[in-house]
Scaffold this active site. Structure first.
Site, PDB file in Angstrom:
ATOM      1  N   CYS A  68      39.994  32.816  40.598  1.00 50.42           N
ATOM      2  CA  CYS A  68      38.789  32.886  41.422  1.00 50.42           C
ATOM      3  C   CYS A  68      39.140  32.297  42.792  1.00 50.42           C
ATOM      4  O   CYS A  68      39.546  31.133  42.878  1.00 50.42           O
ATOM      5  CB  CYS A  68      37.695  32.060  40.750  1.00 50.42           C
ATOM      6  SG  CYS A  68      36.176  31.918  41.697  1.00 50.42           S
ATOM      7  N   CYS A  89      38.176  38.507  46.668  1.00 44.90           N
ATOM      8  CA  CYS A  89      37.393  37.985  45.536  1.00 44.90           C
ATOM      9  C   CYS A  89      37.868  38.760  44.329  1.00 44.90           C
ATOM     10  O   CYS A  89      38.046  39.989  44.406  1.00 44.90           O
ATOM     11  CB  CYS A  89      35.904  38.210  45.778  1.00 44.90           C
ATOM     12  SG  CYS A  89      34.875  38.004  44.308  1.00 44.90           S
TER      13      CYS A  89
END
Ligand code: DGL
Length: 261
Positions: free
Chosen positions: A76, A185
């Site tokens: 992440c 992302c």
């Protein structure tokens, strides 16, 4: 969180986005055992305060560490930017993070105009500003925050028209104006096909998944911590803070999605 494996790699994300990185890891290191934890009950991280992201990340890694995980991969960008430093100070084990692939995109000979799409938190933090300082000068670069996109991807059903509408809102203005796009992302590789519909086929897409998998390989090899084929088969266990069979099924569906171009 009860591990199904000993001697495993803990891979975490705010939700199912990190599965795009997990795909690269199991390709790179198929003999390893992985437990993937998605914090979908608290997604998206990319629109929360830095303190909240730190707290959520820390509590996931604490549980994994207590169960004897041998390395942590923060799949992440947002949690890496907000919490990797803190985790490295707190835990004595390899902590591998991910960052937007601005370096390969901006320094590639055929990149002239580069756009980075990422969560608002990732784009606001020092880690990204440092990356920008180092590499944005190699090309004509811009950043686009995409609030709401990771949350939408969490819901699945990615061929629905509202996904294209959302992507058109964020990326439409860049159509015909960029040659490279950084997916900053880990949720975004799951909408590569839809991104191409909005931007056209001529744009090269970059994400940090493969680089992160290679880094994991290097780190484990340097510590002589890789499993050997004779240790038995590798594998993946999926866990989620939305602990329902439907959610785990969704994770598995994402894991089997073909993200190759
Ligand atoms: N997948 C995450 C990232 O790479 C964050 C998405 C979110 O929860 O906002 O930034």
């Amino acid at each position: 969180m009860r591990p199904a494996f000993k001697n495993y790699i803990g891979v975490m994300d705010s939700g199912l986005g990190g599965i795009s990185v997990l795909q690269e890891m199991t390709r790179e290191l198929p003999n390893e055992r992985y437990v993937f934890f998605g914090d979908s009950a608290h997604a998206p991280y990319g629109e929360k305060s830095v303190e909240t992201v730190q707290q959520l990340t820390l509590s996931i890694v604490e549980k994994m560490a207590a169960e004897g995980v041998k390395a942590i991969a923060i799949a992440c960008n947002t949690a890496t930017s907000a919490a990797a430093g803190l985790l490295r100070k707190t835990f004595d084990m390899p902590i591998i993070g991910i960052e937007p692939a601005l370096k390969p995109a901006a320094t590639s000979a055929d990149s002239h105009r580069v756009l980075v799409m990422a969560t608002p938190v990732t784009l606001s933090l020092k880690k990204y500003h440092d990356l920008w300082e180092k590499y944005a000068g190699y090309a004509d670069c811009a950043s686009q925050p995409c609030p709401g996109l990771a949350r939408r991807i969490e819901q699945g059903n990615l061929d629905a028209p509202d996904v294209i509408e959302m992507l058109t809102r964020f990326l439409g203005p860049y159509r015909g104006k960029i040659d490279s796009l950084v997916l900053g992302c880990t949720h975004y590789p799951f909408v590569k096909k839809q991104i191409r519909q909005v931007l056209g086929d001529g744009v090269k897409l970059y994400d940090g998944g493969r680089g992160t998998a290679r880094e994991l390989h290097r780190v484990l090899a340097s510590r002589h911590a890789l499993r050997r084929p004779e240790d038995g088969p590798g594998g993946v266990v999926f866990k989620s803070s939305i602990d329902t069979p439907e959610e785990i099924q969704l994770y598995k569906m994402f894991y089997h999605m073909n993200l190759e171009e």
